[in-house]
Scaffold this active site. Structure first.
Site, PDB file in Angstrom:
ATOM      1  N   CYS A 197      -3.939   0.785   6.751  1.00 29.35           N
ATOM      2  CA  CYS A 197      -4.042   0.060   8.053  1.00 29.35           C
ATOM      3  C   CYS A 197      -4.963   1.022   8.937  1.00 29.35           C
ATOM      4  O   CYS A 197      -5.750   0.686   9.717  1.00 29.35           O
ATOM      5  CB  CYS A 197      -3.205  -0.655   8.599  1.00 29.35           C
ATOM      6  N   GLU A 238       2.396  -5.089  12.753  1.00 27.62           N
ATOM      7  CA  GLU A 238       1.408  -4.180  12.280  1.00 27.62           C
ATOM      8  C   GLU A 238       0.408  -4.702  11.422  1.00 27.62           C
ATOM      9  O   GLU A 238       0.737  -4.827  10.251  1.00 27.62           O
ATOM     10  CB  GLU A 238       2.094  -2.811  11.886  1.00 27.62           C
ATOM     11  N   ASN A 272       0.886  -1.284  -0.124  1.00 25.89           N
ATOM     12  CA  ASN A 272       0.008   0.107   0.125  1.00 25.89           C
ATOM     13  C   ASN A 272       0.855   1.265  -0.015  1.00 25.89           C
ATOM     14  O   ASN A 272       0.565   2.295  -0.578  1.00 25.89           O
ATOM     15  CB  ASN A 272      -0.962  -0.077   1.173  1.00 25.89           C
ATOM     16  N   GLU A 274       6.058   0.723  16.666  1.00 26.79           N
ATOM     17  CA  GLU A 274       6.756   1.199  15.314  1.00 26.79           C
ATOM     18  C   GLU A 274       6.653   2.759  15.500  1.00 26.79           C
ATOM     19  O   GLU A 274       5.949   3.402  16.171  1.00 26.79           O
ATOM     20  CB  GLU A 274       5.881   0.804  14.226  1.00 26.79           C
TER      21      GLU A 274
END
Ligand code: ADP
Length: 498
Positions: free
Chosen positions: A299, A264, A165, A479
């Protein structure tokens, strides 16, 4: 910006070379199997992707291990490691057009957004390069005959498995902190969009980063990705992708010795709108961005608009207006703000969700269908549903596409209950100007990233994201930010009696 024609001409001249880059050289794959790829913009063939195998993954881990054990990178004076990563950031800037072009061609991202992604990737490398030589250790207060301190050491060989993405920023978000900490990396980009990661690794070599520090092995998840996760020579696995794959990675890692994993995964982010907001149009514009940017393929997309009942009808009306004003078209046209979805499979999955929404009785307010079908591309209209059942597919599942589900609440407690009522917990947005409410919401929402908007975000108030850890089925491990760097280090306690 380069004119439309130039982008098309440049795209036509591209020659994909998806052979892995291992130990500083492009190598021929050990398998002859290939994956046919097509352009998301028009369905035309894009050139086959050579499919890697266990043996390719193994060769890359071997090259990363050899470089790591040599100490050339891991023991390099941090100041020099920082300098090389800064040089890589500059090289990304110099090559931003060609990097952006690959992402736009391979996964259909509008070229303007892809150029923004290249800028972001350079910024990510600069941000983490700075950590390479900053003191992060701790020392204990001790008697004079004792020294105790904590030392952060690189983990060793890092396998980074990334999605399509945001191909380049996702590669950077893992490779940059890993490399800054002194690790050597094997990066497996998505099979849909491997070229910008390969180009990144070539740029790393060009600026003098030693061969074997950044290796890239394109291929399928179930072959190359699985082989990396299960490889006993890998010390850390960093992953961004679907929750199903995250679960599979935990199984693979568990079967191959103890190694830490950072995941993630999916999300179902809520966007809460309280009645004390000042500017409804700013809310509508922002909500449209959060769900329609990148075709909703992110996401943290704001997939659920949880809105105070008094505002709902007017807000939906304005979001629909914003959806109608998107410039839908070919991703290489610089005017385009909304391109195709990344693959036929993605388009079909999103259309299936729309059908499920209709079947479960939700009210379609906009979109819900394929667009520009004659082009052969995978376009799905920006879509808005209302009145979806709270436990139905639209309200619960990670659609990973441009589908907004609008729900109404009457009380703050109800808003929190609705927002927290999915298996996911990546991020949420809260529109309010009430300070007490802002604090309460930021703390009560079970998400890694909570954004409060008292006003529309100022595009000049740009800052690197702080570290966050998701809740629930959205994964675990920090992250971004400082802790996102520390995740790639191992903490050693040193005790010296003198
Ligand atoms: P998405 O649906 O967003 O593509 P995936 O989880 O399928 O998300 O893919 C994210 C990354 O994980 C890609 O690089 C993909 O090739 C990889 N991947 C998919 N399946 C596996 C697997 N079984 N083992 C390791 N990696 C995988």
């Amino acid at each position: 910006m380069t004119a439309t024609q130039d982008w098309f001409a440049q795209a036509a001249a591209l020659q994909a070379d998806t052979r892995p880059l291992i130990g500083g050289t492009r190598v021929d794959l050990r398998s002859t199997e290939t994956l046919a790829r097509v352009s998301p913009a028009d369905g035309r063939p894009l050139g086959a992707l050579a499919i890697g195998s266990d043996a390719d993954a193994d060769a890359a881990v071997g090259a990363a291990r050899a470089m790591f054990d040599s100490g050339v990178w891991s023991d390099m004076a941090p100041l020099f490691r920082k300098g090389l990563l800064m040089a890589l950031a500059d090289a990304i800037d110099r090559n931003r057009e060609s990097l952006a072009l690959w992402d736009s061609v391979e996964m259909g991202k509008p070229i303007g957004a892809a150029l923004g992604d290249a800028f972001a990737a350079a910024h990510i490398f600069r941000f983490y390069a700075e950590f390479a030589d900053k003191p992060l250790a701790s020392a204990a207060p001790t008697a004079p005959s004792l020294i105790q301190y904590g030392r952060r050491e690189p983990r060793g060989v890092v396998a980074a498995i990334t999605p399509w993405n945001y191909p380049l920023p996702n590669a950077a978000l893992k490779a940059a902190p890993a490399m800054a900490a002194g690790n050597c990396v094997v990066l497996k980009p998505s099979e849909l969009s491997p070229s910008s990661a390969l180009k990144l690794a070539e740029l790393a070599l060009e600026v003098g980063i030693p061969p074997g520090v950044l290796n890239v092995v394109p291929g399928l998840g179930r072959t190359v990705g699985a082989a990396l996760a299960a490889h006993p020579g890998v010390d850390f696995v960093a992953f961004t992708g679907s929750t199903a794959t995250g679960r599979e990675l935990m199984r693979l890692v568990a079967g191959s010795g103890l190694k830490p994993l950072q995941l993630e995964c999916g999300g179902k982010s809520a966007n809460l709108v309280f009645p004390d907001i000042a500017d409804l149009d700013a809310v509508a514009r922002d909500a449209a961005h959060r769900i329609f940017d990148n075709g909703g393929q992110l996401c943290v997309a704001g997939t659920r608009l949880i809105c105070h009942r008094s505002l709902k009808d007017e807000l939906v009306e304005r979001i629909v207006q914003h959806a109608s004003s998107l410039k839908i078209g070919h991703p290489l046209d610089p005017e385009t703000t909304y391109g195709p979805l990344a693959s036929q499979a993605r388009m079909q999955a999103v259309l299936d969700h729309c059908d499920a929404g209709r079947t479960e009785g939700a009210t379609l307010r906009h979109g819900g269908e394929r667009l520009l079908a004659d082009s052969g591309g995978f376009y799905v209209a920006p879509t808005v549903f209302e009145n979806a059942p709270a436990q139905g597919r639209l309200a619960q599942q990670d659609i990973f596409g441009p589908v907004l589900t609008v729900m109404a609440f009457d009380t703050d407690d109800e808003a929190v209950q609705l927002a927290n009522d999915t298996p996911y917990g990546l991020s949420a947005t809260v529109w309010t100007r009430d300070l007490s409410r802002a604090g309460a919401m930021a703390h009560r929402l079970k998400v890694g990233r909570a954004t409060v908007l008292a006003a529309a975000p100022n595009s000049m108030a740009f800052a690197f994201p702080m570290a966050a850890e998701p809740y629930g089925q959205s994964g675990f491990g920090a992250e971004a930010g400082r802790e996102g760097f520390e995740a790639y280090t191992r903490l050693k306690a040193v005790e010296m009696h003198l």
